[in-house]
Structures are given as C-alpha cells and as structure tokens.
Enzyme design. Structure first.
Site, short mmCIF file in Angstrom:
data_model
loop_
_atom_site.label_atom_id
_atom_site.label_comp_id
_atom_site.label_asym_id
_atom_site.label_seq_id
_atom_site.Cartn_x
_atom_site.Cartn_y
_atom_site.Cartn_z
N LYS A 180 83.22 9.72 -46.37
CA LYS A 180 84.87 11.10 -46.36
C LYS A 180 84.79 11.48 -45.61
O LYS A 180 86.61 12.19 -45.19
CB LYS A 180 84.35 11.35 -47.89
CG LYS A 180 84.61 9.80 -48.91
CD LYS A 180 84.44 10.22 -50.35
CE LYS A 180 84.90 8.79 -51.63
NZ LYS A 180 84.58 9.94 -53.16
N SER A 230 86.74 9.40 -57.86
CA SER A 230 86.84 10.51 -57.73
C SER A 230 88.66 11.19 -56.73
O SER A 230 87.97 11.95 -55.94
CB SER A 230 86.01 9.77 -55.75
OG SER A 230 86.67 8.90 -54.89
#
Length: 790
Positions: free
Chosen positions: A696, A653
């Site tokens: 996140k 990611s």
C-alpha cells in the site's frame, strides 16, 4: 493527547547485519538437515507415524511453498526403511465360482515365488500330460476297454444274425446302423426279385424281418449301459493316468506350502480340476506339435495362473506411495475387459490393483486439491478406512447403463496410513462439513508460515540457503547476499521480527539470482544479483500496476497528491490478480446532509461491497454516536463511496480513511491530499492493524513519484503495523532525504490532526470538547443536523 509518530528509516526496514553471519561464503557452511523452523509439524508427524492404531491418518496443512511435500515424503521414506515389508497379494481363480476370484497373501517377496512355482507346474502339465496319455500302458488299457465294449456288441449281433440266417434273412451293417434283407440261393434279393415273390411269401418275409428287428432291439437293450460303463472305465483310466502324472508335480508344492492350509486347499482343488480336463488338455488322439503345446499352456495360464496384485520382492521396508492422479481406478484398481465376438468379457487375470494395494501395509500420500476433484473417491476412501477392507468394483457401472458380466473379487485386508496434503481452509471445511473426517484423520500436521527472526534462526537460515543452492546446482552465495535474502524473507513474512517459512519461493529467488550471476560471469551470487532477480520479477508482473499508475498520472483515475479538499481522501488498497499483488491509492468521498438514513455505503447498495467492508462502514455510526452524540439523537444522512471502483470491495482497512472523510464533509474541513491512509477502526476510535501495508505504501509512493514529489507527501498507517514494515529501498531513501513521510497513528484523532492541521480537541469534565477544536465542530454540526431532521 499523543500525536502521530513520524518514523525514521530504521523503523521502515530492518536490515540484517553481515556480522551475524560468521562466514564469508556459504561454501564453508554445513548443510541444513530436516525441515526449517517446523518443530510443531515434526512432532505431529512423528506422533502420526508412530501411532499404530486405526483412524490415526494424517492431514498436512500449510502454505504450498513451505516444503511440506518434500518433508512428508522424506520423513515417511526414512521411517519406512526401519520397518519390515508388508505381505504380497495375488488373485487366483475361484474354481467353484468363477465370478468371485479369491485373494491370497504371502510373506514379503514370496508371492512372486508362488507365481513362478505355479508357472513351472503348468508348464510341466502342458508337456507331461501328453506323454502320459501316449504311454503304451495307457493305450493298451484304452484299447482293452474298447475291445470289451465291442465284444458285447458283437455277441448281441451274432445271436440276432444266427436267428436271421435260419429264416433266410441276412443281417448287414451300414455306417453304424443294422438292417435286414431276404436271401435267395445265398444271394441278397433286390427290390425287383422280391416283388416277383408270391404275396404270401412276401408277407412271411416282412413278418420275419419285423420279428428280427424286435429281437435286435431286445438284444441291444443293454447297449447304453455298456457304453456308460465303457465311458466310466475310460474316465477312470484318464483320471488315474492324469493323477499318476500330476502327483509328483503337485506333492512337492503341497509340502512347500504346508504352513498355508488355504494355499494347499487351492492346490488340491486345482489338481482335481486338472484331472477332469486332462484328456482334453492332452489332446488325446490328436497330433501334438509346438503350436498346440503353446495354446495348451496359454489355456492353463488363463484358468490356473497367478494374477500378482502386489509384489514386494524389491521393496525396502514399508511402501511409500504418492498418487499424483487419484482417480477411482488409480486408487482402488479396476477390472479390465476384452472384446470377444462383439461381447465384452473378463476374467480374474484382468484384475488390476491400484495405489491403495501398492501402499497397503505402508503409507499413501495424496494431494487434497486433486483428491476432491475426483468423483466418488472421497466416500470410497472413507469406506475402505472404516471397514479395513479394500474392494475392487466399478462405481460407475450403474451410471453407464452397461450390463456386462463382471467379477466380484474377494476384498483384501487393508492396513494403510493415509497422508493428505492440503491447505488450512479445506481442513477446517472438512472438519465442519464431514463428521467422518475428524474420526479418520486424527492427526493434523500444521506447518507454520513463519519463524522468529532470532540470531539462531538466522544462522540456520543461512545453512538452509546453502542447502537449497546446492540442491539446485547453483553457485555459492556471499555473506552479504545471504543477508539480503534474510531481509527479503522478513518482507515475505510481512514482519520485521519473523522469517518466512515459504522455502519454495526462496529457492526460486536463488535460482533466478544464479541466472543473473551466470550472465555476468561472477563466481559467487552477490547481493546485486539478488536485487536484480527481485527487480526482474517485479518488471515481469507489473503490467497492471504500471497501467493503473499511468491512468492516475493522466487523470483518468482521479487521485490528487497535493492540495486540500473537503470530503475527499486518499485511501490505500491492495489488488490481487492471481499471484500478482500490488498497492494502489483510491479516492474515498463522503457527502452529508440532513435526514435520518444514517451512513449509506454506496458499495453495499450496488452489491459491490462485501460483508467485512460493510461491517467497517457500520462501525462508523457506532463511533460517531459514542464519541459525539451522548446527549442527543444522532440523525443524519451521509453517503460514502470508493470512487472509480468497478469490482468487489472487501476488507475494513478503509474505515479510518472513511471516518476522516466523513468528518471532513460534516464540518467542511479540508483534508490534505498529500497524504494517503489505511487502517481499520473500532467503535471507540482505536486504529487497528491491516494487511498488505508495504504494498500500500509503495503504491502511493510510486504515484507520488509519477506526479512529482513535493516534500509534503506521506502515508498514515496503524501504529500496530509498524513491525510489518519492510519497504523497498526507494521509499526508505525518500524518507531519509526528507521528501516522503510515514506516520503511525493509534486513534482517529491523531489521523485527523495530520490530515487537517487542526487540533482535534480534548473532552472536558462536562463532556464537551475544547472550543474551536475539530471535535467541537463535529458535535455542533451533528446537533444542527439532528435539529434539522427533527
């Protein structure tokens, strides 16, 4: 080229309108029956239960909070009640070979009846045998046998005595022995008198005595035969007496169990053994008291009693057994020992059954995690299921080095359906590593982690909430509270279009909200109670995340949330410690210089980078070569690092942030530090979805709050992750106030435009990029590096 998309508040969080819930409180709702949103699992379960063939055992897999265990137990118990009880099983002593006890089966509930019948028979034997041997007719017959023997003996001695008398020698008996002594004037001579006789007389007397002893031996030659004949007559008398006492007791039992020839055969064998032991058991010629009767009964029970292994007298339908501690002994049974005179001994009465015995004919439920913790159990289960035989043995005997005499009980027929509950990883590993697994466990019951968030599912979810609150003894919920739980369920599913099927976690939330309600004294669970429970849980588990934010704010961990920098970028990561999961920004840096080493992943070089992360870094080279170096050799030396990272790094990611940082370092173009980004890329520069997007974003938002919101901060996420957004209200409100932003991108160029404020540039027909564009600068710098490296 399309630009990045700035999301509005409706795209950051999908609310649940109370209008979709046609009730005021859950009190008016009908409870939900069954398992929520698991049609596939229900269908598989029905098939597995209904398939009455060997090897169609079940493996139930899914999240531990999905309600899989309660569903399995409820379904099995419901179906088990519709079927007939299985057979009872017991062990009886093998009277021909004591080391191999025999297994017998009976119709359901009849095993205990047989045990009572045998108990009554043994009690009758313990009381009636002494009476039979005390009967006057038996005593007369016994005395007659003794008289007949004594008569023969006395006749033989009489002949010897007559001959001795003729020789002036007397025969005497002393303590069962026979001897001779000379007689003078009608009196036995002593040693002194005998010594005064002349030598010739003494020699004659000795010769006569020798002759008489020889004659005595000849006369008593048949004595052993007489004794054997007397003993045989005595035994026949005892057997006849015992048989006459036992036949009235045994015959009704033989007639009762005439339909089971094996049982009748055992009763006949038992009768013969009792006849042999009758005199000993009766205590012939001994005083019979209560204590002796009790010990006699105990002896009979130990040798002839019934060891009831499985009794279904009180069972309703098929047995459903869950073994919470599936050790070998708990599953397969064991043979116990007792200490006698310092030695370990055992008998068939010390055989103990296990969960497989209790579940035989029905269902056995096991938890995979606990099952595979136990040594030797899995291979034994496979052997039992393959052979359809259940054998009790001690697999650890060879390891222990003990040589105790043990038993080898007869195996019993096994017909059981085993249901193992576990996770998907274990299921797929067993499929790959164990060829027997797929053969024996042909039915997989796969629980979905989530269900579609449609109106129908929402209404059923409300009914489920009502059922859960009722089961836990909680108060009813208001309509708005139910709506909040539905929104939370979507956040748990990490998808605006789905609801989580993790029922256990939702049940915990309801209970914690009810606790908050009780403290305040409200009648219903309201939306504020739900939020208070969520906030309280976060506070209980945010020690690590708070500590990391403090270190960022205090500049222990270097993260900038404003300004610009070359070769530096804020990536977004998710940290998982146990059940705690939170997001945190991480600085990614890159340096570029002439050379031919390519892109060096520093994390991989120090063995902190895991395979997927290393794959993401390697894709960067493919992207650079495909997009920028079609007509020249790609030659550069670059290094990328996740700064102040001291643990293992995995996942791809960060690859979007890494390529943007690399291009910044390559072209000396500054990047806005007010942004943080996440996303993986492919070799064509397309941005792909990642996990943990909500955590996140919230992690970077919390850091921005700590450093101070400037109105320029925001995050960049993959376009494909838009549907996964279910952000906290604080983030949504900040976006609504225009002080925080969430952008979605589909390509690397869109992310670069946001980060640098420069147009990436379009590719012209000749393959070059627009003059003075960012991509033009990339090509220019790569050519310079290739020339310098050449």
């Amino acid at each position: 080229m399309d630009s990045a998309t700035r999301l509005d508040i409706d795209q950051l969080y999908r609310t649940c309108s109370p209008e979709l819930l046609p009730f005021k409180t859950t009190e008016t709702l009908e409870g939900f029956k069954g398992i929520y949103g698991q049609e596939r699992a229900v269908e598989a379960m029905e098939f597995g239960i209904g398939m009455h063939r060997p090897d169609y055992n079940l493996f139930v897999m899914g999240h531990s909070q999905s309600g899989r265990f309660s569903f399995v137990m409820d379904t099995l118990k419901r179906e088990a009640k519709k079927a007939k009880k299985p057979q009872d099983w017991c062990y009886l002593n093998n009277l021909s070979d004591l080391r191999h006890p025999q297994a017998f089966y009976f119709a359901p509930g009849k095993g205990s009846v047989f045990k009572v019948d045998i108990q009554h028979l043994l009690e009758a034997m313990a009381s009636e045998l002494p009476s039979a041997f005390e009967n006057p007719s038996y005593q007369r017959a016994k005395s007659r046998i003794e008289r007949d023997f004594n008569k023969l003996y006395d006749q033989a001695l009489e002949q010897v005595e007559n001959r001795a008398r003729s020789k002036s020698i007397a025969l005497y008996r002393d303590a069962g022995s026979v001897g001779f002594t000379p007689v003078l004037d009608g009196q036995a001579m002593d040693e002194a008198a005998f010594s005064q006789l002349e030598e010739a007389q003494r020699n004659q007397v000795n010769a006569d005595i020798d002759e008489l002893e020889e004659f005595l031996n000849e006369s008593l030659t048949s004595l052993p035969q007489w004794r054997r004949e007397a003993n045989e007559k005595q035994k026949r008398l005892e057997h006849t007496t015992a048989r006459s006492a036992m036949t009235p007791v045994f015959q009704p039992l033989k007639e009762k169990y005439a339909s089971q020839p094996r049982v009748v055969g055992y009763l006949s064998q038992m009768e013969q053994e009792l006849i042999k032991l009758a005199a000993e058991l009766a205590g012939d010629d001994k005083v019979i008291d209560e204590r002796t009767t009790a010990s006699r009964l105990a002896q009979l029970e130990q040798q002839f009693g019934v060891n009831m292994l499985v009794d279904h007298q009180k069972t309703k339908g098929l047995p459903v057994v869950f073994e919470s501690h599936p050790s070998y002994d708990n599953l397969f049974g064991r043979i116990e020992y007792s200490s006698e005179m310092g030695a370990m001994v055992t008998n068939f009465q010390l055989i103990r059954g296990g969960a497989l015995h209790q579940a035989n004919g029905g269902y056995l439920v096991l938890e995979a995690e606990k099952l595979f913790e136990q040594p030797m159990v899995w291979s034994a289960i496979k052997r039992a299921l393959t052979s359809s035989k259940l054998k009790i043995e001690n697999p650890f005997a060879e390891l222990s080095g003990m040589n105790n005499i043990t038993l080898d009980p007869e195996p019993i027929d096994l017909k059981v359906k085993v249901v193992i509950i576990g996770d998907r990883e274990l299921y797929y590993m067993l499929q790959q590593m164990d060829p027997d697994f797929s053969t024996l466990f042909r039915v997989v019951v796969d629980f979905d982690d989530d269900v579609p968030r449609t109106d129908a599912f929402i209404r059923n979810y409300a009914r489920l909430i009502r059922t859960l609150s009722q089961q836990e003894g909680c108060a009813h919920l208001s309509r708005t509270a139910v709506a909040r739980l539905i929104e939370q369920s979507s956040r748990m599913a990490e998808d605006q279009g789905l609801l989580s099927a993790q029922i256990g976690e939702m049940k915990d939330l309801i209970c914690e909200a009810d606790y908050k309600r009780q403290k305040i004294g409200d009648e219903l669970i309201q939306v504020q109670h739900i939020q208070q429970a969520l906030d309280a849980k976060e506070r209980r588990t945010d020690r690590l995340s708070s500590r990391m934010r403090e270190e960022i704010i205090n500049r222990v961990i270097l993260i900038d949330t404003q300004g610009i920098a070359v070769g530096k970028c804020n990536g977004l990561t998710v940290l998982e410690v146990g059940e705690v999961r939170f997001g945190s920004p991480a600085r990614i840096t890159a340096t570029v210089h002439p050379g031919d080493k390519g892109i060096v992943d520093i994390e991989k070089e120090v063995t902190l980078g895991q395979p997927i992360h290393s794959k993401g870094v390697m894709i960067l080279s493919g992207y650079l070569g495909h997009k920028y170096a079609q007509d020249f050799v790609l030659a550069l030396s670059a290094s990328i690092a996740l700064e102040q990272s001291y643990g293992y790094v995995d996942g791809d990611s960060a690859s979007l942030a890494e390529i943007c940082t690399l291009i910044s370092a390559l072209t000396h173009t500054p990047i806005k530090q007010s942004f943080a980004l996440t996303g993986s890329i492919n070799q064509y520069g397309e941005v792909q979805a990642i996990g943990g997007v909500n955590e996140k974003i919230e992690g970077f938002f919390d850091v921005c709050i700590g450093n101070g919101l400037t109105g320029e901060q925001g995050v960049i996420i993959p376009q494909a992750n838009q549907r996964n957004l279910m952000l906290k209200q604080a983030v949504v409100q900040a976006v609504a106030d225009g002080v925080f932003y969430v952008y979605t991108v589909a390509t690397v160029d869109q992310a670069l435009e946001l980060l640098t404020g420069r147009k990436p540039g379009e590719r012209k027909p000749d393959g070059s990029f627009t003059q003075r564009s960012l991509n033009f600068e990339v090509v220019k710098r790569l050519k310079e590096l290739a020339k310098a490296s050449g």
